[in-house]
Write a protein that holds these residues in place. Structure first.
Motif, PDB file in Angstrom:
ATOM      1  N   GLU A 217     -76.143  99.576  68.154  1.00  0.00           N
ATOM      2  CA  GLU A 217     -74.777 100.114  68.091  1.00  0.00           C
ATOM      3  C   GLU A 217     -73.737  99.033  67.806  1.00  0.00           C
ATOM      4  O   GLU A 217     -72.854  99.216  66.976  1.00  0.00           O
ATOM      5  N   ASP A 259     -68.578 116.940  61.430  1.00  0.00           N
ATOM      6  CA  ASP A 259     -68.201 115.642  61.989  1.00  0.00           C
ATOM      7  C   ASP A 259     -66.693 115.531  62.156  1.00  0.00           C
ATOM      8  O   ASP A 259     -66.204 114.832  63.054  1.00  0.00           O
ATOM      9  N   LYS A 262     -65.491 117.061  65.341  1.00  0.00           N
ATOM     10  CA  LYS A 262     -65.908 116.267  66.496  1.00  0.00           C
ATOM     11  C   LYS A 262     -65.176 114.933  66.597  1.00  0.00           C
ATOM     12  O   LYS A 262     -64.773 114.510  67.686  1.00  0.00           O
ATOM     13  N   TYR A 263     -64.984 114.255  65.459  1.00  0.00           N
ATOM     14  CA  TYR A 263     -64.478 112.890  65.495  1.00  0.00           C
ATOM     15  C   TYR A 263     -63.130 112.666  64.802  1.00  0.00           C
ATOM     16  O   TYR A 263     -62.472 111.665  65.050  1.00  0.00           O
ATOM     17  N   ASN A 293     -68.392 106.416  63.865  1.00  0.00           N
ATOM     18  CA  ASN A 293     -68.874 107.542  64.674  1.00  0.00           C
ATOM     19  C   ASN A 293     -69.953 108.336  63.940  1.00  0.00           C
ATOM     20  O   ASN A 293     -70.963 108.733  64.524  1.00  0.00           O
ATOM     21  N   GLN A 296     -73.166 106.110  63.733  1.00  0.00           N
ATOM     22  CA  GLN A 296     -73.823 105.965  65.050  1.00  0.00           C
ATOM     23  C   GLN A 296     -74.617 107.228  65.368  1.00  0.00           C
ATOM     24  O   GLN A 296     -75.763 107.153  65.849  1.00  0.00           O
ATOM     25  N   GLU A 297     -74.033 108.388  65.095  1.00  0.00           N
ATOM     26  CA  GLU A 297     -74.734 109.645  65.378  1.00  0.00           C
ATOM     27  C   GLU A 297     -75.954 109.807  64.481  1.00  0.00           C
ATOM     28  O   GLU A 297     -76.999 110.291  64.917  1.00  0.00           O
TER      29      GLU A 297
END
Length: 358
Positions: A217, A259, A262-263, A293, A296-297
């Protein structure tokens, strides 16, 4: 006729997100489609040695890394045969026979070969093994009678040369043993080749511009936050360019409409985000945070699967041994047919002695 896939990678480094977009995701999709009878995925270490002969450790140390990346991305050894190229001697034998069907001039005209020679500065001194790798690729493909080869546009000249070899062999030896392979290009043409994080058109370990599938990460975040963007987008209010901008190239490849909810709820989708950036008023840092983000997902489940396989190295070796043994058995059948067609199966050919005249 059976529908068979052959594909693979040179183990000269860990695989990165460019490999995923350009080939790995397509392989997983094809593997799970149920449309193919057999799928062979080759770790092309012998081919990698053609320009790494003096540094075999570079190849050796990455074989297991590539295998782990395959498994982490969803390649299923129950559905796909993963094998190591150098441990299948039949491939070398076929390459030797096919060399007699191709002229030096024809290989020199191959656009992919010319490009690769220039990229590696081999103009003055080309290793013969490297020069002949289109012939080696034809051997890899035909050994398994592959009907389909997932490929990028830059590999199409290689596939065309393989088809020429197939046709030459079948014509000269009056048989239909070899099968002409067809290419399958990735659906997302705009992302066939991801740029490096520095904007360079090629991802390269030596350039330090890759995002690896294994990156943790913290490493991933650091790479994204330092990513090259639009040099003319100096102030937030300045109009920006999304075309050729690495951040937006990666968002094209990896972001989904969900996405944003969500972000980045300021926008419904990437088109809206691009429009704002292009007219001005959207800063690069916000874009990079959103991309982080998203990435990372995307990488989280790949990391998790990789860590699980890393815990059991004996299982990993067993997968490679089983796959390689299967590759040997299948390619040996093809070599036997090839030998019969050429007429060099001397001890199994009863007519060899009967027709001999002193």
């Amino acid at each position: 006729m059976s529908k068979i896939i052959l594909t693979g990678d040179r183990p000269t480094g860990r695989l990165h997100v460019g490999h995923y977009v350009g080939s790995l995701s397509e392989r997983v999709r094809l593997q799970n489609s149920g449309l193919y009878d057999e799928i062979y995925i080759m770790i092309a270490d012998a081919q990698a040695l053609t320009d790494n002969a003096e540094h075999p450790e570079k190849v050796r140390q990455n074989i297991l890394q590539v295998a782990l990346d395959y498994l982490a991305c969803g390649i299923d050894p129950e559905k796909s045969t993963i094998f190591i190229q150098s441990m299948v001697p039949e491939l070398t034998e076929l390459t030797f026979y096919y060399m007699n069907l191709v002229t030096v001039a024809r290989v020199q005209r191959n656009p992919t070969v010319k490009s690769e020679i220039k990229m590696r500065n081999f103009e003055a001194s080309i290793p013969v093994g490297f020069f002949c790798y289109p012939i080696s690729q034809a051997a890899d493909i035909t050994a398994f009678k592959a009907t389909v080869v997932p490929a990028g546009e830059d590999q199409l000249p290689m596939l065309e040369q393989a088809r020429e070899i197939v046709n030459s062999f079948n014509r000269i030896y009056k048989c239909d043993i070899l099968v002409e392979p067809e290419a399958v290009l990735p659906d997302n043409a705009s992302c066939n080749r991801l740029v490096g994080t520095d904007g360079n058109t090629k991802m390269s370990k030596s350039l330090g511009n890759c995002i690896y599938l294994k990156d943790d990460e913290k490493t991933l975040k650091n790479k994204i936050m330092s990513m090259y963007t639009d040099p003319t987008h100096i102030n937030v209010s300045d109009p920006g360019h999304t075309e050729g901008n690495p951040v937006f190239i990666y968002l094209d490849a990896f972001s989904k409409d969900e996405d944003f909810a969500k972000y980045f709820p300021d926008y419904k989708n990437l088109a809206e985000m691009k429009e704002h950036y292009e007219r001005g008023g959207l800063g690069d840092m916000k874009c990079k945070k959103f991309l982080n983000n998203v990435m990372q997902e995307f990488l989280a489940p790949i990391r998790a699967r990789r860590e699980e396989y890393e815990k059991d190295k004996e299982q990993l070796i067993e997968i490679l041994k089983k796959g390689t043994q299967r590759a040997i058995e299948v390619s040996n059948e093809t070599v036997s047919e090839i030998r019969n067609a050429i007429g060099i199966n001397y001890f199994n050919d009863k007519t060899f002695i009967d027709k001999f005249v002193l």
